[in-house]
Design a protein around this motif. Structure first.
Motif, mmCIF file in Angstrom:
data_model
loop_
_atom_site.group_PDB
_atom_site.id
_atom_site.type_symbol
_atom_site.label_atom_id
_atom_site.label_comp_id
_atom_site.label_asym_id
_atom_site.label_seq_id
_atom_site.Cartn_x
_atom_site.Cartn_y
_atom_site.Cartn_z
ATOM 1 N N ASP A 20 2.134 -7.809 10.508
ATOM 2 C CA ASP A 20 1.581 -7.351 9.221
ATOM 3 C C ASP A 20 2.694 -6.984 8.240
ATOM 4 O O ASP A 20 2.605 -7.296 7.045
ATOM 5 N N ALA A 21 3.731 -6.311 8.734
ATOM 6 C CA ALA A 21 4.833 -5.924 7.852
ATOM 7 C C ALA A 21 5.565 -7.151 7.324
ATOM 8 O O ALA A 21 5.932 -7.215 6.146
ATOM 9 N N ALA A 22 5.780 -8.142 8.176
ATOM 10 C CA ALA A 22 6.463 -9.362 7.731
ATOM 11 C C ALA A 22 5.661 -10.062 6.645
ATOM 12 O O ALA A 22 6.222 -10.518 5.636
ATOM 13 N N ARG A 23 4.348 -10.157 6.835
ATOM 14 C CA ARG A 23 3.492 -10.783 5.805
ATOM 15 C C ARG A 23 3.612 -10.033 4.485
ATOM 16 O O ARG A 23 3.740 -10.642 3.409
ATOM 17 N N ALA A 24 3.546 -8.699 4.547
ATOM 18 C CA ALA A 24 3.582 -7.890 3.323
ATOM 19 C C ALA A 24 4.929 -8.018 2.617
ATOM 20 O O ALA A 24 4.988 -8.198 1.390
ATOM 21 N N ILE A 25 6.015 -7.941 3.373
ATOM 22 C CA ILE A 25 7.356 -8.021 2.770
ATOM 23 C C ILE A 25 7.553 -9.367 2.082
ATOM 24 O O ILE A 25 8.016 -9.440 0.933
ATOM 25 N N LEU A 26 7.196 -10.432 2.775
ATOM 26 C CA LEU A 26 7.435 -11.761 2.214
ATOM 27 C C LEU A 26 6.453 -12.106 1.095
ATOM 28 O O LEU A 26 6.803 -12.823 0.157
ATOM 29 N N SER A 27 5.251 -11.585 1.167
ATOM 30 C CA SER A 27 4.267 -11.830 0.099
ATOM 31 C C SER A 27 4.654 -11.101 -1.179
ATOM 32 O O SER A 27 4.535 -11.644 -2.287
ATOM 33 N N ASN A 28 5.103 -9.860 -1.043
ATOM 34 C CA ASN A 28 5.402 -9.020 -2.210
ATOM 35 C C ASN A 28 6.859 -9.057 -2.629
ATOM 36 O O ASN A 28 7.209 -8.553 -3.695
ATOM 37 N N GLN A 29 7.699 -9.606 -1.787
ATOM 38 C CA GLN A 29 9.152 -9.661 -2.025
ATOM 39 C C GLN A 29 9.706 -8.254 -2.246
ATOM 40 O O GLN A 29 10.544 -8.012 -3.111
ATOM 41 N N THR A 30 9.238 -7.323 -1.432
ATOM 42 C CA THR A 30 9.691 -5.938 -1.516
ATOM 43 C C THR A 30 9.930 -5.369 -0.124
ATOM 44 O O THR A 30 9.330 -5.814 0.856
ATOM 45 N N LEU A 31 10.789 -4.365 -0.067
ATOM 46 C CA LEU A 31 11.049 -3.626 1.158
ATOM 47 C C LEU A 31 10.683 -2.168 0.957
ATOM 48 O O LEU A 31 10.865 -1.615 -0.121
ATOM 49 N N GLN A 32 10.177 -1.560 2.009
ATOM 50 C CA GLN A 32 9.690 -0.184 1.913
ATOM 51 C C GLN A 32 10.807 0.830 2.163
ATOM 52 O O GLN A 32 11.458 0.812 3.197
ATOM 53 N N PHE A 33 11.001 1.709 1.177
ATOM 54 C CA PHE A 33 11.869 2.875 1.335
ATOM 55 C C PHE A 33 10.962 4.066 1.624
ATOM 56 O O PHE A 33 9.985 4.299 0.905
ATOM 57 N N SER A 34 11.286 4.841 2.657
ATOM 58 C CA SER A 34 10.403 5.919 3.094
ATOM 59 C C SER A 34 11.152 7.233 3.202
ATOM 60 O O SER A 34 12.367 7.268 3.436
ATOM 61 N N ARG A 35 10.396 8.313 3.081
ATOM 62 C CA ARG A 35 10.949 9.631 3.355
ATOM 63 C C ARG A 35 11.177 9.782 4.857
ATOM 64 O O ARG A 35 10.442 9.217 5.673
ATOM 65 N N PRO A 36 12.184 10.561 5.265
ATOM 66 C CA PRO A 36 12.486 10.692 6.695
ATOM 67 C C PRO A 36 11.360 11.295 7.521
ATOM 68 O O PRO A 36 11.317 11.105 8.736
ATOM 69 N N GLY A 37 10.459 12.021 6.885
ATOM 70 C CA GLY A 37 9.326 12.574 7.616
ATOM 71 C C GLY A 37 8.415 11.512 8.202
ATOM 72 O O GLY A 37 7.588 11.808 9.079
ATOM 73 N N LEU A 38 8.559 10.281 7.758
ATOM 74 C CA LEU A 38 7.755 9.181 8.276
ATOM 75 C C LEU A 38 8.478 8.415 9.388
ATOM 76 O O LEU A 38 7.901 7.509 9.981
ATOM 77 N N ALA A 133 14.894 15.767 2.692
ATOM 78 C CA ALA A 133 13.530 15.405 3.091
ATOM 79 C C ALA A 133 12.802 14.637 1.991
ATOM 80 O O ALA A 133 11.816 13.937 2.256
ATOM 81 N N LYS A 134 13.290 14.752 0.769
ATOM 82 C CA LYS A 134 12.650 14.063 -0.361
ATOM 83 C C LYS A 134 13.277 12.691 -0.618
ATOM 84 O O LYS A 134 12.810 11.943 -1.473
ATOM 85 N N PHE A 135 14.337 12.365 0.124
ATOM 86 C CA PHE A 135 15.032 11.112 -0.114
ATOM 87 C C PHE A 135 14.228 9.926 0.413
ATOM 88 O O PHE A 135 13.393 10.069 1.304
ATOM 89 N N LYS A 136 14.521 8.743 -0.153
ATOM 90 C CA LYS A 136 13.885 7.504 0.296
ATOM 91 C C LYS A 136 14.960 6.637 0.955
ATOM 92 O O LYS A 136 16.043 6.438 0.396
ATOM 93 N N VAL A 137 14.646 6.131 2.142
ATOM 94 C CA VAL A 137 15.639 5.431 2.946
ATOM 95 C C VAL A 137 15.064 4.125 3.479
ATOM 96 O O VAL A 137 13.901 4.065 3.890
ATOM 97 N N LEU A 138 15.891 3.079 3.466
ATOM 98 C CA LEU A 138 15.563 1.810 4.105
ATOM 99 C C LEU A 138 16.470 1.654 5.316
ATOM 100 O O LEU A 138 17.699 1.735 5.198
ATOM 101 N N CYS A 139 15.883 1.425 6.482
ATOM 102 C CA CYS A 139 16.638 1.316 7.726
ATOM 103 C C CYS A 139 16.746 -0.154 8.146
ATOM 104 O O CYS A 139 15.743 -0.876 8.178
ATOM 105 N N LEU A 140 17.965 -0.575 8.475
ATOM 106 C CA LEU A 140 18.253 -1.942 8.877
ATOM 107 C C LEU A 140 19.116 -1.906 10.136
ATOM 108 O O LEU A 140 19.517 -0.836 10.589
ATOM 109 N N SER A 141 19.411 -3.072 10.684
ATOM 110 C CA SER A 141 20.276 -3.161 11.851
ATOM 111 C C SER A 141 21.299 -4.271 11.641
ATOM 112 O O SER A 141 21.018 -5.263 10.956
#
Length: 298
Positions: A20-38, A133-141
């Motif tokens: 589901d995430a792959a479909r959403a990323i490629l359909s919208n051409q966006t990546l999700q930045f999230s707060r660390p609480g997630l 805690a209010k920051f938005k982060v994208l995690c990669l490898s």
């Protein structure tokens, strides 16, 4: 604006995804930045700091440096409010007190500061944690063949890994920075550092505290080989998640898990063909004769 990349920035960064995430990323051409609480690590951006010192040595050295700051002949650069006060004392209190009497007069205050350092650290860490805690982060490898990542983040190998390679001068991925993995609390101050802080020569801002919070995790997470992009509070500070557009040219490949089904592969192939002309289709599979994964072209 051009971003100065980290000197060790790898040529490839991977985002492990469920179907589901792959479909959403490629359909919208966006990546999700999230707060660390997630995130799935409850200690993320909530590290503890340590002050490892020889108390007696620090007390004596700090007393010497405070006296030198107020009455010594050598100039020094103040690093905090005490340092600024010591410079003022040089101007307005020109009569030097006897050194031993001066030291003993201020000794109790220094001893109290040292005795309360754990409380000071706890307060400092809580304040930093509240801010980040209010920051938005994208995690990669930095690797696309990490078995636990395929199991935990890619639908138990039914999903995909998106392979990014920055090609644009203003590529989002040039802002990636590596995570450091530690098996002990990061050291805020050693003997000399704490002495300098106590004697007005150093401020908390002289240590890169924010980076330690943002890019440090416990050693248990080291196999993830994480790089992350931090967007501060983001563009919509009140939102827990934000979706940031990436360049189609930065998508090097979509790597299918070897358990992914034909339906999913067909959907992704169609999206890539229509929207990502420079993207390749690849597959992660078991390497022959080895207990490892490998990525091959389809």
């Amino acid at each position: 604006m051009t971003v100065e990349p980290h000197p060790d920035l790898p040529p490839s960064l991977y985002k492990y995804c469920s179907q589901d995430a792959a479909r959403a990323i490629l359909s919208n051409q966006t990546l999700q930045f999230s707060r660390p609480g997630l995130f799935n690590d409850g200690f993320d951006l909530r590290i503890a700091l340590a002050i490892n010192i020889d108390e007696k040595a620090v007390i004596e050295r700090a007393l010497d440096q405070i006296y030198e700051g107020a009455y010594g002949p050598e100039p020094f650069l103040p690093g905090n409010k005490l340092g600024a006060l010591l410079l003022l004392m040089r101007v307005f209190f020109r009569n030097k007190p006897e050194p031993d009497a001066f030291r003993e007069a201020i000794r109790p205050a220094i001893e109290e500061l040292i005795a309360n350092r754990k409380n000071m650290l706890r307060q400092l860490c809580n304040e930093l944690a509240a801010e980040t805690a209010k920051f938005k982060v994208l995690c990669l490898s930095s690797s696309g063949t990490i078995a636990p990542m395929w199991g935990n983040y890619a639908d138990n190998i039914h999903g995909a890994a998106l392979h990014f390679a920055p090609r644009e001068e203003d590529s989002l991925f040039l802002a990636a920075r590596p995570v450091s993995y530690v098996d002990h609390d990061p050291i805020l101050f050693d003997d000399q550092g704490f002495t300098d802080w106590l004697s007005g020569r150093r401020g908390l801002g002289d240590s890169d505290l924010l980076s330690q919070f943002l890019y440090t995790k416990t050693a248990e997470w080291a196999p993830e080989r994480e790089w992350r992009i931090v967007a501060g509070n983001g563009w919509k500070p009140d939102d827990e998640r934000e979706y940031v557009e990436f360049s189609t040219r930065d998508l090097e490949a979509v790597v299918f898990g070897f358990r992914s089904n034909a339906t999913f592969r067909g959907e992704i192939t169609k999206l890539v063909t229509e929207r990502y002309p420079e993207c390749r289709l690849r597959e992660m599979r078991l390497a022959d004769g080895q207990m490892t994964y490998e990525i091959v072209d389809l």
